[in-house]
Design a protein around this motif. Sequence first.
Motif, PDB file in Angstrom:
ATOM      1  N   ARG A   8       1.006  -1.247   0.058  1.00 15.78           N
ATOM      2  CA  ARG A   8       0.181  -0.035   0.056  1.00 15.78           C
ATOM      3  C   ARG A   8       0.810   1.229  -0.066  1.00 15.78           C
ATOM      4  NH1 ARG A   8      -5.328  -1.230   2.980  1.00 15.78           N
ATOM      5  NH2 ARG A   8      -5.599   0.865   2.830  1.00 15.78           N
ATOM      6  N   THR A  44      -4.299  10.155  -8.513  1.00 15.52           N
ATOM      7  CA  THR A  44      -4.533   8.554  -8.308  1.00 15.52           C
ATOM      8  C   THR A  44      -4.994   8.217  -7.023  1.00 15.52           C
ATOM      9  OG1 THR A  44      -2.476   8.290  -7.319  1.00 15.52           O
ATOM     10  CG2 THR A  44      -2.719   8.258  -9.831  1.00 15.52           C
ATOM     11  N   PRO A  45      -5.627   7.108  -6.720  1.00 20.96           N
ATOM     12  CA  PRO A  45      -5.901   6.869  -5.468  1.00 20.96           C
ATOM     13  C   PRO A  45      -5.041   7.021  -4.437  1.00 20.96           C
ATOM     14  CG  PRO A  45      -6.662   5.010  -6.899  1.00 20.96           C
ATOM     15  CD  PRO A  45      -5.973   5.970  -7.468  1.00 20.96           C
ATOM     16  N   THR A  46      -3.813   6.902  -4.953  1.00 19.21           N
ATOM     17  CA  THR A  46      -2.538   7.067  -3.802  1.00 19.21           C
ATOM     18  C   THR A  46      -2.578   8.469  -3.397  1.00 19.21           C
ATOM     19  OG1 THR A  46      -1.562   5.084  -4.412  1.00 19.21           O
ATOM     20  CG2 THR A  46      -0.095   7.039  -3.530  1.00 19.21           C
ATOM     21  N   ASP A  47      -2.624   9.254  -4.688  1.00 17.79           N
ATOM     22  CA  ASP A  47      -2.614  10.924  -4.229  1.00 17.79           C
ATOM     23  C   ASP A  47      -3.689  11.196  -3.404  1.00 17.79           C
ATOM     24  OD1 ASP A  47      -0.758  10.842  -6.492  1.00 17.79           O
ATOM     25  OD2 ASP A  47      -1.877  11.515  -8.074  1.00 17.79           O
ATOM     26  N   TRP A  48      -4.835  10.983  -3.720  1.00 20.46           N
ATOM     27  CA  TRP A  48      -5.986  11.486  -2.736  1.00 20.46           C
ATOM     28  C   TRP A  48      -5.864  10.671  -1.156  1.00 20.46           C
ATOM     29  CZ3 TRP A  48      -8.731  15.128  -3.815  1.00 20.46           C
ATOM     30  CH2 TRP A  48      -9.109  15.294  -5.000  1.00 20.46           C
ATOM     31  N   HIS A  49      -5.237   9.395  -1.107  1.00 20.37           N
ATOM     32  CA  HIS A  49      -4.988   9.080   0.211  1.00 20.37           C
ATOM     33  C   HIS A  49      -3.793   9.993   0.987  1.00 20.37           C
ATOM     34  CE1 HIS A  49      -7.317   5.546   0.833  1.00 20.37           C
ATOM     35  NE2 HIS A  49      -6.969   5.132  -0.445  1.00 20.37           N
ATOM     36  N   ARG A  57      -5.246  13.578   1.911  1.00 26.60           N
ATOM     37  CA  ARG A  57      -6.261  13.342   3.084  1.00 26.60           C
ATOM     38  C   ARG A  57      -5.612  12.987   4.350  1.00 26.60           C
ATOM     39  NH1 ARG A  57      -9.790   9.725  -0.974  1.00 26.60           N
ATOM     40  NH2 ARG A  57     -11.274  11.231  -1.650  1.00 26.60           N
ATOM     41  N   GLU A  91     -11.923  19.093  -2.280  1.00 23.13           N
ATOM     42  CA  GLU A  91     -11.763  17.964  -3.377  1.00 23.13           C
ATOM     43  C   GLU A  91     -12.153  18.599  -4.786  1.00 23.13           C
ATOM     44  OE1 GLU A  91     -13.084  14.453  -2.313  1.00 23.13           O
ATOM     45  OE2 GLU A  91     -12.196  14.334  -0.666  1.00 23.13           O
ATOM     46  N   ASP A 150      -9.726  18.847  -8.251  1.00 21.94           N
ATOM     47  CA  ASP A 150     -10.199  18.411  -9.635  1.00 21.94           C
ATOM     48  C   ASP A 150      -9.992  19.346 -10.611  1.00 21.94           C
ATOM     49  OD1 ASP A 150     -10.327  15.868  -9.175  1.00 21.94           O
ATOM     50  OD2 ASP A 150     -12.444  15.998  -8.560  1.00 21.94           O
TER      51      ASP A 150
END
Length: 316
Positions: free
Chosen positions: A95, A128-133, A136, A286, A290
Motif C-alpha cells: 500500500r 490517483t487513489p494514492t494521491d488522494w490518500h 487526506r 476536493e 479536480d
Amino acid sequence: MVKYQNILVAIDPEQDDQPALRRAVYLNQRIGGKIKAFLPIYDFSYEMTTLLSPDERTTMRKGVISQRTEWIREQAHAYLEAGVDIEIKVVWHNRPFEAIIQEVLAGQHDLVLKMAHQHDRLEAVIFTPTDWHLLRKCPCPVWMVKDQPWPEQGKAVVAVNLASEEPHHDGLNQKLIRETTELAAMVNHTEVHLVGAYPVTPINIAIELPDFDPSVYNDAIRGQHLVAMKALRQKFSIDEKFTHVAKGLPEEVIPDLAEHLNAGVVVLGTIGRTGLSAAFLGNTAEQVIDHLRCDLLVIKPDNFTSAIELDDDEDD
C-alpha cells in the motif's frame, strides 16, 4: 525556523523522469536541508508462487529492492554528483500511501513531493487513489508536482476561507499565508496572491421571498468577505493588488484565477479531524483540486492527526 529541511520525494516507478525530485532539488538549492528519494514496491507474483521457499522469496525481494535502488541512483546521478544530499530508500509494501505516511512519521519529514499525472489534451491534473490518500491523511504538507517547468515568474495562489462561521478557519488561513510567504521569500521572491470566493444568491430564496433583494444580499456578502480579506492582508503586509475576492464557487474561482495569473502553485488548507472523519478532505477542497492545472500544495492545521500510524514491524 526554516521549514522544509527534511523532504520526502515519492518516486514514480513508471517513468525515468522524476519531476518531483527535480522540484525538491530546486527547493533544496534555495533553502538547504536534505532529501530522501523513497519508493514503495510490491510484486504480488513473488508472494503467490509456491515454488519458492520463504528464504528464496526474501532473497528475490531483496534483489528487486536492490535493482530499484540502483535505478533511482541513476535517476539522481547528476544531483548526487553536484553534492545534493539525497538518501535513497526502497521498501517492500503493498500500500504505497501507507508506506509513504509511515516513512514521514518515522523520519519526521516536513514535506512530501509527488508527481501528479496530467491528461495530455486537457492539461488537467489527474489524481490517483494514492494521491488522494496522501492529500487526506499525510500529517505534513503534500506538494503535488505537475510534469512541466515552473512558469516564467510563476506565482503562488493561496486559497483562503473568508466565511467566519467557524473560528478554526482563521488559524488555518494564517498558517497558509505565513508558510507560503516564508517559502516564497526564500524561493525566488515568488509573488503571493490571496483568493477568496463568496457565494451567489440562492435562487430559491429570491423566488420564495418577494421582498428579497438579491443585489443587497450580494453586496452585504461581498462586503463581509472584503473586510475579512483586508484583515488578513494587513496582518501579513500584503498589498491589496495581490488579493482577490470573487463571486462564485471556489472550484471555479480558484482554478480560473490560478490560470489567469499563470500560477506555479495553488496552496490549499484542509481541516484536520481525528477518527473516521480524517479520511475526508471536504467537498470544496476536493472539487477545487479536480479543476487545477498547476502544482498543488496542501497544508493541514496544527492539530491534524493522521489516521495512519507508524508500523512497529519493519519489512525485510
